[in-house]
Scaffold this active site. Sequence first.
Site, PDB file in Angstrom:
ATOM      1  N   ARG A 133       0.810  -1.229   0.000  1.00  0.00           N
ATOM      2  CA  ARG A 133       0.000   0.000   0.000  1.00  0.00           C
ATOM      3  C   ARG A 133       0.841   1.275   0.000  1.00  0.00           C
ATOM      4  NH1 ARG A 133      -4.841  -2.229   0.420  1.00  0.00           N
ATOM      5  NH2 ARG A 133      -5.209  -3.784   2.023  1.00  0.00           N
ATOM      6  N   LYS A 155       3.300  11.602 -11.278  1.00  0.00           N
ATOM      7  CA  LYS A 155       2.519  10.719 -12.155  1.00  0.00           C
ATOM      8  C   LYS A 155       3.300   9.424 -12.340  1.00  0.00           C
ATOM      9  CE  LYS A 155      -0.246  13.849 -14.969  1.00  0.00           C
ATOM     10  NZ  LYS A 155      -0.488  14.375 -16.342  1.00  0.00           N
ATOM     11  N   GLU A 197      10.441  18.580 -24.330  1.00  0.00           N
ATOM     12  CA  GLU A 197       9.709  18.865 -23.079  1.00  0.00           C
ATOM     13  C   GLU A 197      10.249  20.126 -22.403  1.00  0.00           C
ATOM     14  OE1 GLU A 197       7.048  17.201 -22.035  1.00  0.00           O
ATOM     15  OE2 GLU A 197       7.172  15.143 -22.782  1.00  0.00           O
ATOM     16  N   LYS A 239       7.340  23.239 -13.595  1.00  0.00           N
ATOM     17  CA  LYS A 239       6.559  22.036 -13.300  1.00  0.00           C
ATOM     18  C   LYS A 239       6.129  22.027 -11.833  1.00  0.00           C
ATOM     19  CE  LYS A 239       5.451  17.493 -14.032  1.00  0.00           C
ATOM     20  NZ  LYS A 239       5.594  16.305 -14.818  1.00  0.00           N
ATOM     21  N   GLU A 249      -4.403  17.234 -11.585  1.00  0.00           N
ATOM     22  CA  GLU A 249      -4.771  17.630 -12.949  1.00  0.00           C
ATOM     23  C   GLU A 249      -6.282  17.803 -13.135  1.00  0.00           C
ATOM     24  OE1 GLU A 249      -2.273  16.040 -16.217  1.00  0.00           O
ATOM     25  OE2 GLU A 249      -4.156  15.840 -17.308  1.00  0.00           O
ATOM     26  N   ARG A 253      -2.818  21.954 -14.717  1.00  0.00           N
ATOM     27  CA  ARG A 253      -1.732  20.995 -14.974  1.00  0.00           C
ATOM     28  C   ARG A 253      -1.887  20.384 -16.366  1.00  0.00           C
ATOM     29  NH1 ARG A 253       0.947  16.267 -11.119  1.00  0.00           N
ATOM     30  NH2 ARG A 253       2.333  15.465 -12.727  1.00  0.00           N
ATOM     31  N   ASN A 257       0.182  19.012 -21.059  1.00  0.00           N
ATOM     32  CA  ASN A 257      -0.089  18.073 -22.150  1.00  0.00           C
ATOM     33  C   ASN A 257      -0.048  18.738 -23.518  1.00  0.00           C
ATOM     34  OD1 ASN A 257      -0.510  15.618 -20.644  1.00  0.00           O
ATOM     35  ND2 ASN A 257      -2.261  16.689 -19.773  1.00  0.00           N
ATOM     36  N   HIS A 260       0.583  16.629 -26.457  1.00  0.00           N
ATOM     37  CA  HIS A 260       0.470  15.217 -26.065  1.00  0.00           C
ATOM     38  C   HIS A 260      -0.755  14.518 -26.639  1.00  0.00           C
ATOM     39  CE1 HIS A 260       3.735  16.321 -23.460  1.00  0.00           C
ATOM     40  NE2 HIS A 260       3.807  15.112 -22.929  1.00  0.00           N
ATOM     41  N   HIS A 264       0.501  11.353 -28.251  1.00  0.00           N
ATOM     42  CA  HIS A 264       0.167  10.011 -27.756  1.00  0.00           C
ATOM     43  C   HIS A 264      -0.477   9.166 -28.854  1.00  0.00           C
ATOM     44  CE1 HIS A 264       0.126  11.039 -23.164  1.00  0.00           C
ATOM     45  NE2 HIS A 264       1.331  10.886 -23.645  1.00  0.00           N
ATOM     46  N   HIS A 278       8.967   9.099 -27.312  1.00  0.00           N
ATOM     47  CA  HIS A 278       7.905   9.918 -26.717  1.00  0.00           C
ATOM     48  C   HIS A 278       8.137  11.418 -26.988  1.00  0.00           C
ATOM     49  CE1 HIS A 278       4.951  11.537 -23.990  1.00  0.00           C
ATOM     50  NE2 HIS A 278       5.903  12.167 -23.320  1.00  0.00           N
TER      51      HIS A 278
END
Length: 380
Positions: A133, A155, A197, A239, A249, A253, A257, A260, A264, A278
């Site tokens: 956990r 993330k 980025e 960031k 997000e 935030r 993206n 992206h 993606h 990427h």
Amino acid sequence: MPTAVNVPSAGLTRTVQVPLEGRAYDVLIGPGLLAQAGRIIAQRLGTARYAIVTDENVAHYHLATLEKSLGGEERLLGKVVLQPGEATKCFRELQKVCEALLEMKLERGDLVVAFGGGVIGDLAGFASSILRRGVRFVQIPTSLLAQVDSSVGGKTGINTPQGKNLIGTFSQPSLVLADTDVLSTLPAREMRAGYAEVAKYGLIWDEGFFSWLEESWRSVFGNDVSALTHAIETSVKAKSDVVVRDEKETGDRALLNLGHTFGHALEAWTGYSDRLLHGEGVAIGICLAFRFSEAQGLCPKGTAQRVTTHFRDVGLPTRINDIPGGRADADELMRLMAQDKKVREGRLTFILARDIGAAFITREVEPEAVRAFLAREIGG
Ligand code: GLY
């Protein structure tokens, strides 16, 4: 403002804090941090036992330095060395990592050290967040992309055949050590991909930073440690600011993206293969976002060309047709975009721009306009 801290080469080391309430952590940026990792981690997080998760490439160049600095076998529970590449970020490897860490008898007080690029950081961070956990983890990012983006902000996750990062958690690391020396062994293509980025932060919020990059990118890619450190520090600061405002997000935030949604889909279309890294997908996606914004009359004419010219100068792909190995199809890309995490009530979220440094989030984009734009871009 970032402050200097008591670490080796302190004059060159910068610290950016991510001041999340109750879970604040520092990102240290500069040369020589890897060899001091054991001491820095112990100073900040207390004495612990470690398990390292890394990949074969990083292990080849840097694992011995890290192991020595972590104090050798006495504190090292073990290491998991995975194959490099995006394909590793999957359920099968997640299971392998979790079971290996449990076999090592990793306890809640121990630390997982995620030592690699974005793939290792996301996978090891995810494993840490679900093991027992949740156990603490330290990010030691070894790619530019991981240093400026994926190691910061919590993330974590894996890819599935349905799309990228669709399974994962928000789980913040306890510390991030971004050693700029490690980037010297990064292949040039990976360095360029990470740079997309870096430029992204300027394109979203900070025209001054983008102008500085246009002037200084050769120094960032050369041996100029202060230019490289400045680029990383500015990115991480941007960031950190947005993560503190909007950790999960639900708001701005999502600006991170930029590029992206398109990127993606392109990555999924190329099967997460070597055809497209990427960061390369992000570079093309950013150029598409600016060209689409301009085509919609949202930003001044010439803006998209300025972005495209810079990325091309750096050696990044800027068009869908720059991707080797086959022609894309607009309908197929639309289908892949529909899997985006940011889809709400069937509507895609796009990050578009009113100018350089003035990106915004919108759901008011007609799918048919996007499909027609992509068809024009592909030339079909
Ligand atoms: N890479 C985008 C984010 O961390 O939100």
